[in-house]
Motif scaffolding. Structure first.
Motif, PDB file in Angstrom:
ATOM      1  N   GLY A   1       0.788  -1.223   0.000  1.00  0.00           N
ATOM      2  CA  GLY A   1       0.000   0.000   0.000  1.00  0.00           C
ATOM      3  C   GLY A   1       0.818   1.270   0.000  1.00  0.00           C
ATOM      4  O   GLY A   1       0.285   2.353   0.162  1.00  0.00           O
ATOM      5  N   ALA A   2       2.141   1.175  -0.210  1.00  0.00           N
ATOM      6  CA  ALA A   2       2.940   2.407  -0.224  1.00  0.00           C
ATOM      7  C   ALA A   2       3.253   2.776  -1.664  1.00  0.00           C
ATOM      8  O   ALA A   2       3.296   1.939  -2.544  1.00  0.00           O
ATOM      9  CB  ALA A   2       4.227   2.192   0.559  1.00  0.00           C
ATOM     10  N   ILE A   3       3.497   4.056  -1.889  1.00  0.00           N
ATOM     11  CA  ILE A   3       3.818   4.498  -3.230  1.00  0.00           C
ATOM     12  C   ILE A   3       5.300   4.220  -3.501  1.00  0.00           C
ATOM     13  O   ILE A   3       6.149   4.467  -2.651  1.00  0.00           O
ATOM     14  CB  ILE A   3       3.568   6.008  -3.365  1.00  0.00           C
ATOM     15  N   ARG A   4       5.596   3.737  -4.679  1.00  0.00           N
ATOM     16  CA  ARG A   4       6.982   3.479  -5.025  1.00  0.00           C
ATOM     17  C   ARG A   4       7.457   4.504  -6.044  1.00  0.00           C
ATOM     18  O   ARG A   4       6.700   4.939  -6.900  1.00  0.00           O
ATOM     19  CB  ARG A   4       7.116   2.071  -5.587  1.00  0.00           C
ATOM     20  N   TYR A   5       8.712   4.874  -5.933  1.00  0.00           N
ATOM     21  CA  TYR A   5       9.284   5.858  -6.828  1.00  0.00           C
ATOM     22  C   TYR A   5      10.319   5.192  -7.720  1.00  0.00           C
ATOM     23  O   TYR A   5      10.798   4.109  -7.443  1.00  0.00           O
ATOM     24  CB  TYR A   5       9.958   6.981  -6.030  1.00  0.00           C
ATOM     25  N   ARG A   6      10.655   5.895  -8.781  1.00  0.00           N
ATOM     26  CA  ARG A   6      11.655   5.364  -9.706  1.00  0.00           C
ATOM     27  C   ARG A   6      12.467   6.523 -10.226  1.00  0.00           C
ATOM     28  O   ARG A   6      11.924   7.589 -10.537  1.00  0.00           O
ATOM     29  CB  ARG A   6      10.938   4.696 -10.871  1.00  0.00           C
ATOM     30  N   SER A   7      13.778   6.331 -10.315  1.00  0.00           N
ATOM     31  CA  SER A   7      14.614   7.434 -10.788  1.00  0.00           C
ATOM     32  C   SER A   7      14.602   7.449 -12.310  1.00  0.00           C
ATOM     33  O   SER A   7      14.652   6.414 -12.958  1.00  0.00           O
ATOM     34  CB  SER A   7      16.032   7.229 -10.269  1.00  0.00           C
ATOM     35  N   ALA A   8      14.571   8.624 -12.881  1.00  0.00           N
ATOM     36  CA  ALA A   8      14.469   8.730 -14.340  1.00  0.00           C
ATOM     37  C   ALA A   8      15.656   9.423 -14.961  1.00  0.00           C
ATOM     38  O   ALA A   8      15.566   9.903 -16.082  1.00  0.00           O
ATOM     39  CB  ALA A   8      13.184   9.471 -14.701  1.00  0.00           C
ATOM     40  N   VAL A   9      16.775   9.509 -14.242  1.00  0.00           N
ATOM     41  CA  VAL A   9      17.936  10.183 -14.826  1.00  0.00           C
ATOM     42  C   VAL A   9      18.906   9.149 -15.347  1.00  0.00           C
ATOM     43  O   VAL A   9      18.970   8.027 -14.864  1.00  0.00           O
ATOM     44  CB  VAL A   9      18.635  11.095 -13.797  1.00  0.00           C
ATOM     45  N   SER A  10      19.677   9.550 -16.328  1.00  0.00           N
ATOM     46  CA  SER A  10      20.662   8.634 -16.886  1.00  0.00           C
ATOM     47  C   SER A  10      21.924   8.683 -16.043  1.00  0.00           C
ATOM     48  O   SER A  10      22.113   9.556 -15.211  1.00  0.00           O
ATOM     49  CB  SER A  10      20.981   9.036 -18.318  1.00  0.00           C
ATOM     50  N   GLU A  11      22.827   7.742 -16.332  1.00  0.00           N
ATOM     51  CA  GLU A  11      24.032   7.662 -15.515  1.00  0.00           C
ATOM     52  C   GLU A  11      24.902   8.900 -15.732  1.00  0.00           C
ATOM     53  O   GLU A  11      25.531   9.400 -14.791  1.00  0.00           O
ATOM     54  CB  GLU A  11      24.803   6.408 -15.882  1.00  0.00           C
ATOM     55  N   ASP A  12      24.905   9.413 -16.959  1.00  0.00           N
ATOM     56  CA  ASP A  12      25.715  10.614 -17.230  1.00  0.00           C
ATOM     57  C   ASP A  12      25.273  11.764 -16.362  1.00  0.00           C
ATOM     58  O   ASP A  12      26.083  12.493 -15.779  1.00  0.00           O
ATOM     59  CB  ASP A  12      25.550  11.030 -18.693  1.00  0.00           C
ATOM     60  N   MET A  13      23.980  11.931 -16.296  1.00  0.00           N
ATOM     61  CA  MET A  13      23.443  13.036 -15.515  1.00  0.00           C
ATOM     62  C   MET A  13      23.798  12.878 -14.042  1.00  0.00           C
ATOM     63  O   MET A  13      24.219  13.825 -13.377  1.00  0.00           O
ATOM     64  CB  MET A  13      21.922  13.042 -15.697  1.00  0.00           C
ATOM     65  N   ALA A  14      23.653  11.649 -13.553  1.00  0.00           N
ATOM     66  CA  ALA A  14      23.962  11.422 -12.134  1.00  0.00           C
ATOM     67  C   ALA A  14      25.439  11.692 -11.869  1.00  0.00           C
ATOM     68  O   ALA A  14      25.810  12.248 -10.826  1.00  0.00           O
ATOM     69  CB  ALA A  14      23.593   9.996 -11.748  1.00  0.00           C
ATOM     70  N   LEU A  15      26.292  11.318 -12.817  1.00  0.00           N
ATOM     71  CA  LEU A  15      27.721  11.570 -12.637  1.00  0.00           C
ATOM     72  C   LEU A  15      28.006  13.067 -12.608  1.00  0.00           C
ATOM     73  O   LEU A  15      28.831  13.550 -11.819  1.00  0.00           O
ATOM     74  CB  LEU A  15      28.512  10.927 -13.779  1.00  0.00           C
ATOM     75  N   LYS A  16      27.300  13.793 -13.459  1.00  0.00           N
ATOM     76  CA  LYS A  16      27.504  15.243 -13.477  1.00  0.00           C
ATOM     77  C   LYS A  16      27.136  15.847 -12.125  1.00  0.00           C
ATOM     78  O   LYS A  16      27.854  16.700 -11.584  1.00  0.00           O
ATOM     79  CB  LYS A  16      26.614  15.873 -14.550  1.00  0.00           C
ATOM     80  N   VAL A  17      25.980  15.416 -11.616  1.00  0.00           N
ATOM     81  CA  VAL A  17      25.515  15.959 -10.339  1.00  0.00           C
ATOM     82  C   VAL A  17      26.483  15.607  -9.240  1.00  0.00           C
ATOM     83  O   VAL A  17      26.855  16.438  -8.398  1.00  0.00           O
ATOM     84  CB  VAL A  17      24.106  15.427 -10.025  1.00  0.00           C
ATOM     85  N   ALA A  18      26.948  14.339  -9.275  1.00  0.00           N
ATOM     86  CA  ALA A  18      27.873  13.906  -8.223  1.00  0.00           C
ATOM     87  C   ALA A  18      29.171  14.680  -8.297  1.00  0.00           C
ATOM     88  O   ALA A  18      29.762  15.044  -7.278  1.00  0.00           O
ATOM     89  CB  ALA A  18      28.125  12.409  -8.362  1.00  0.00           C
ATOM     90  N   ARG A  19      29.613  14.933  -9.514  1.00  0.00           N
ATOM     91  CA  ARG A  19      30.856  15.669  -9.681  1.00  0.00           C
ATOM     92  C   ARG A  19      30.729  17.078  -9.132  1.00  0.00           C
ATOM     93  O   ARG A  19      31.677  17.617  -8.554  1.00  0.00           O
ATOM     94  CB  ARG A  19      31.222  15.730 -11.162  1.00  0.00           C
ATOM     95  N   SER A  20      29.562  17.676  -9.296  1.00  0.00           N
ATOM     96  CA  SER A  20      29.405  19.044  -8.798  1.00  0.00           C
ATOM     97  C   SER A  20      29.403  19.077  -7.281  1.00  0.00           C
ATOM     98  O   SER A  20      29.693  20.101  -6.672  1.00  0.00           O
ATOM     99  CB  SER A  20      28.130  19.654  -9.358  1.00  0.00           C
ATOM    100  N   LEU A  21      29.075  17.934  -6.662  1.00  0.00           N
ATOM    101  CA  LEU A  21      29.087  17.889  -5.207  1.00  0.00           C
ATOM    102  C   LEU A  21      30.362  17.277  -4.675  1.00  0.00           C
ATOM    103  O   LEU A  21      30.511  17.119  -3.459  1.00  0.00           O
ATOM    104  CB  LEU A  21      27.919  17.031  -4.702  1.00  0.00           C
ATOM    105  N   LYS A  22      31.226  16.853  -5.566  1.00  0.00           N
ATOM    106  CA  LYS A  22      32.437  16.119  -5.202  1.00  0.00           C
ATOM    107  C   LYS A  22      32.075  14.854  -4.438  1.00  0.00           C
ATOM    108  O   LYS A  22      32.657  14.534  -3.414  1.00  0.00           O
ATOM    109  CB  LYS A  22      33.378  16.997  -4.362  1.00  0.00           C
ATOM    110  N   PHE A  23      31.105  14.141  -4.939  1.00  0.00           N
ATOM    111  CA  PHE A  23      30.604  12.938  -4.288  1.00  0.00           C
ATOM    112  C   PHE A  23      31.126  11.730  -5.053  1.00  0.00           C
ATOM    113  O   PHE A  23      30.997  11.663  -6.268  1.00  0.00           O
ATOM    114  CB  PHE A  23      29.068  12.971  -4.311  1.00  0.00           C
ATOM    115  N   PRO A  24      31.726  10.758  -4.386  1.00  0.00           N
ATOM    116  CA  PRO A  24      32.287   9.602  -5.095  1.00  0.00           C
ATOM    117  C   PRO A  24      31.206   8.599  -5.474  1.00  0.00           C
ATOM    118  O   PRO A  24      30.966   7.626  -4.767  1.00  0.00           O
ATOM    119  CB  PRO A  24      33.261   9.019  -4.070  1.00  0.00           C
ATOM    120  N   LEU A  25      30.549   8.838  -6.589  1.00  0.00           N
ATOM    121  CA  LEU A  25      29.388   8.021  -6.948  1.00  0.00           C
ATOM    122  C   LEU A  25      29.793   6.590  -7.279  1.00  0.00           C
ATOM    123  O   LEU A  25      29.085   5.647  -6.968  1.00  0.00           O
ATOM    124  CB  LEU A  25      28.688   8.658  -8.151  1.00  0.00           C
TER     125      LEU A  25
END
Lengths: 541, 419
Positions: free
Chosen positions: A510-534
């Motif tokens: 009965g809970a709502i489920r979510y799904r991510s819709a970004v590609s890996e490139d996009m996630a890498l870009k975001v991580a890079r801007s945060l200096k996050f070791p994805l």
């Protein structure tokens, strides 16, 4: 019958409109505008004043001679009734423009409505009625339609009335002005209804009977002075209906072949021989990918500029040596452009080429394509970025790995002892991982997302940059609580901008489920801007 | 009059005949056993004997149900001028109860020169209908309710049907309800209480037989001898036409036409195309007109779409076929790309394109409806991950590749290997 008023549109007064006082200049302009829009007459139902003859028509549409002649024969001589027609073919094959130009040639009145701009039944009905009743939406009637019409039953009644008045006026006109015939006079006393982009009607309300109603419209009206033409991108067999409908007569517009495309591109060229040698080099490879006119045009027009770079004078007729030299020059650009087909250049590239500022970019500028930046080209708040990364990880990794990846040290110590697995099980694992990748991002519940988010942000180093100026007064704890408080708000804004999609709820939990819709490139870009070791957190064998 | 303008006039006449169903089906009204006479008898007897009745006209689309009914009504209105009033409803427009009552009231008002107010509420309309039924019954006037697309009225709660049939049960009312539907089981759709009030009369309309078809052709295409056309032209036209009718090839063409669809509508569309292509210089119809019309009306849309595809799109289709043959469960864009790559690893060619180019070709294929997504609910995922299925069959793909004029040899090899 009671008098029907046109529907009053309630317009909200904005502050600016209510504050401006109507001064004499504005009213002068306003009255000028109103006097410019004269009322519509029947002559406006016909396209433009000049008529074109048959040879001009056929020449303006190369390789459509057969279809044009077929349509003209099916439309028939003046004032002969017609069964409904169904014109279909792929995208950008010239269906709409051919039909409209044929009507321009024949000078017969028609009503055109596209099911893309009229995106629900009410707008479609009102648009047709407005055109039939020669009503124009302007300031004096508050931009409202002539009649309010939502249901098909009202539409049919109003349509019948409007059509009969129009046909009577056409007959009257014909009788009156038989002596003088101007070029803009409409021909005949039949009216044609053209419905364009019919395939969109399938996605309207699925339970409604809109499609069978439109197909049966001719039978329901029972007026021989009306002709109906449908234009669609897909063939008639893709229109499903439970109990069927009256089938219109099909006319097919095939896609252009490579030879046809060549002739189309050679039209109106200033230097046909040069262009023809250019097409010899370029058209073949592109036609293997697609033969749509608009796609190929977009792809080869920047290439032509490149082709003519070596020539000082573009009016020259190339001989054999020049042709081979030009071909060698253009060849590398062709193969590069093939990878980027269908790309329409975005604004930054045009400005950059206009200012000829090449110092910012390194390497070969791809023709007509903006370079993919390593940075994100839009701004997101820190909290939103961390949420996005958490969502990406939650979709990417199976849930069973969370415990090992995200422990109390923030996952930094996930270098556990790895058991040496045999070659076969490694292969199996790899193929399983490939399958998982191919299947796409998985779903996750809200709790898992927040858990990952909490874990990531607790160990992240916050570097105060220009992103959140109002938090710099508080310490790390304050920043944490500030970050957590609007997580749900950020989540809902990420959902509405389609970075995260919301799925249906599982019937058991009965809970709502979510799904991510970004590609890996996009996630890498975001991580890079945060200096996050994805890469440390991604599920890999 | 010049021959061309004569020919044009003949063409206009034939086209207006073809677009007028009443003319077409008037030929079937002559025999005593036809649906026309049965229907006429039934309605006229209920008018004269002042009783209520209901009947269903069933048959596939394009077999003349509405046309025959119109012919019957025309004759009856001539015979009994003031005793009948007709209300026409259509299932596409009036399946909603409110709309239907509003339309009934509007038509009743129109017929009896009363003022109709659009602001009337649902109750007003219902009461008005009941009182009109009573008044007409007292005045010995029968109201005919014609319900086109009857099966659409039988969806939902069937309120309209119940109220109509119930109103007919009272002694004072005189009404006939005629339902027209293309579903042959339309009466099975009725609720129990509605069905009990319905008299189970059904008239079945079927496509014409071969002889009927021949008579129909002559009825439509032969020019009338007593018209404004000059006698020699009419004679020449009709002679040529009769010769064509006896030709074996013409009979084959018409048989071919009726194998897939033998309804009259289909025949009319065929004739419309033939007549529109009539040679205006000679002014006569010829066998080539009919043969050409057959090819334009019998289309194979999937093969046409295959011919329009580019080479890359053909590659994608063949990859999908291979995945199906391998019985792979996961068939989405990513798995197709994997298959595409593996084909190019085994047979390297110049046709290996980048992923974004292939994605665009994939979307073009979706637009052409050669492939489609498996379910409509998966809007949350992007195009690369949603599973797809092929909408063309193996023989069609094979035939399309064979007739594609520059198909790469590799694809032929793969298709042959798959068998």
């Amino acid at each position: 019958m009671g008098k029907e008023q046109s529907p009053q549109v309630n317009r909200r007064t904005t502050r600016s409109s209510s504050s401006t006082t109507p001064n004499s200049k504005a009213t002068g302009e306003g009255s000028k505008i109103i006097s410019n829009t004269k009322s519509l007459t029947v002559n406006d139902l016909v396209l433009s004043d000049e008529s074109i003859n048959l040879e001009e028509l056929i020449n303006s549409f190369p390789h459509r001679r057969m279809q044009i002649l077929e349509l003209i024969k099916l439309l028939g001589p003046l004032n002969s009734p017609m069964i409904p027609l169904f014109v279909y073919g792929g995208a950008s094959t010239g269906k709409t423009s051919t039909v409209l130009e044929i009507f321009k040639h024949l000078n017969r009145p028609f009503i055109y409505s596209s099911c893309v701009t009229c995106y629900n039944p009410r707008i479609l009905f009102e648009s047709i009625l407005n055109q039939l009743l020669l009503h124009r939406k302007n300031e004096s009637n508050g931009y409202s339609s002539a009649k309010r019409c939502e249901k098909p039953s009202d539409f049919v009644n109003l349509l019948r009335d409007a059509l009969s008045t129009l046909i009577d006026s056409l007959k009257g006109d014909l009788g009156k002005s038989n002596s003088k015939k101007s070029a803009s006079q409409v021909n005949g006393k039949m009216i044609y209804l053209i419905f364009d982009n019919l395939e969109h009607v399938r996605e309207w309300d699925k339970s409604s009977n809109m499609l069978p109603f439109l197909f049966n419209l001719y039978d329901i009206l029972k007026m021989p002075e009306v002709g109906v033409i449908f234009i669609s991108k897909t063939s008639l067999d893709t229109y499903h209906s439970d109990t069927g409908y009256v089938e219109p007569f099909p006319v097919y517009f095939p896609d252009y072949t490579e030879g046809d495309l060549r002739q189309i591109f050679l039209k109106n060229q200033s230097n046909p021989k040069l262009y023809s040698s250019f097409l010899d080099a370029v058209l073949g490879p592109f036609c293997r990918i697609t033969r749509r006119v608009d796609d190929v045009t977009n792809a080869i027009s920047p290439l032509y500029k490149k082709y003519c770079e070596l020539l000082d004078d573009t009016g020259v007729i190339p001989n054999k040596d020049m042709k081979s030299e030009l071909y060698r020059h253009i060849n590398p650009y062709i193969s590069q452009s093939l990878k980027e087909t269908f790309h329409v250049p975005s604004q930054p590239t045009l400005e950059a080429s206009a200012s000829k500022d090449k110092t910012k970019r390194k390497g070969i500028t791809k023709l007509g394509v903006s370079e993919s930046f390593d940075k994100m080209d839009f701004h997101m708040s820190t909290c939103a970025k961390y949420l996005l990364i958490s969502a990406f990880l939650a979709s990417r990794n199976p849930a069973t790995l969370d415990a090992s990846l995200f422990d109390s040290t923030g996952g930094a110590g996930n270098q556990k002892r790895k058991r040496k697995s045999s070659g076969k099980s490694m292969e199996q694992k790899e193929s399983k991982e490939q399958e998982l990748l191919m299947k796409g991002p998985g779903t996750f519940p809200l709790e898992r997302l927040l858990a990952i988010f909490q874990c990531i942000t607790s160990v992240a180093e916050y570097s105060p940059d220009d992103e959140d100026p109002q938090i710099d007064g508080q310490g790390a704890d304050g920043w944490d609580s500030g970050l957590m408080s609007d997580v749900l708000l950020q989540l809902s804004s990420l959902c509405s901008s389609n970075f995260i999609t919301k799925g249906g709820s599982c019937p058991l939990e009965g809970a709502i489920r979510y799904r991510s819709a970004v590609s890996e490139d996009m996630a890498l870009k975001v991580a890079r801007s945060l200096k996050f070791p994805l890469s440390k957190y991604l599920y890999r064998t | 009059m010049g021959l061309e303008s004569l020919a044009e006039q003949a063409e206009i006449l034939l086209r207006s005949r073809l677009c007028n169903p009443n003319f077409i089906f008037s030929i079937f009204s002559s025999s005593p056993d036809s649906n026309y006479s049965k229907l006429k008898y039934m309605i006229s007897s209920s008018v004269t004997e002042a009783c209520n009745n209901s009947v269903l006209l069933l048959g596939p689309r394009g077999c003349g149900k509405v046309a025959v009914l119109e012919l019957v009504l025309e004759d009856l209105l001539k015979e009994y001028p003031d005793m009948i009033s007709v209300i026409k409803l259509n299932g596409f427009l009036h399946s909603d109860h409110n709309c239907a009552l509003k339309e009934i009231s509007r038509q009743l008002c129109l017929e009896h020169q009363l003022l109709f107010s659009k602001m009337a509420t649902f109750d007003d309309n219902a009461q008005f209908m009941v009182s009109m039924l009573r008044e007409c019954g007292l005045a010995h006037k029968t109201i005919l309710f014609i319900l086109d697309e009857f099966d659409l009225f039988a969806q939902g709660k069937q309120l309209l049907l119940y109220s109509l049939l119930d109103a007919m049960q009272s002694v004072t009312s005189q009404a006939v309800v005629i339902g027209i539907s293309c579903r042959l089981d339309a009466d099975q759709l009725l609720e129990k209480r509605v069905r009990s009030r319905f008299s189970h009369r059904k008239l079945l309309f079927l496509p014409p037989s071969r002889e009927g078809l021949q008579r129909l052709l002559e009825h439509i295409l032969l020019l009338p001898t007593n018209s404004s056309f000059p006698h020699e032209y009419v004679a020449a036209f009709n002679d040529k036409l009769l010769k064509i009718f006896t030709d074996v090839k013409f009979k084959e063409t018409v048989d071919n036409l009726s194998y897939c669809d033998s309804t009259v509508n289909h025949l009319l569309r065929f004739l419309f195309s033939a007549v529109s292509h009539m040679d205006l210089k000679s002014g006569l119809l010829s066998l080539e007109n009919f043969k050409g019309a057959l090819s334009t009306i019998q289309r194979q849309p999937k093969l046409e779409a295959l011919k329009d595809c580019s080479v890359l799109e053909l590659y994608i289709l063949v990859c999908m076929k291979r995945l199906e043959a391998k019985e792979q469960e996961l068939r989405n864009f990513n798995s197709i790309m994997k298959e595409y790559k593996s084909i190019h690893d085994t047979f390297p060619t110049s046709d290996y394109y980048a992923r974004n180019v292939c994605l665009r070709a994939f979307e073009h294929l979706l637009q052409r409806e050669l492939i489609s997504f498996e379910d409509n609910r998966g809007h949350g995922q992007s195009t690369e991950f949603r599973p797809v299925k092929l909408l063309i069959s193996w023989p069609e793909l094979y035939q399309g590749l064979k007739s594609y004029h520059s198909c790469p040899l590799i694809l032929h090899k793969i298709m042959d290997r798959e068998g």
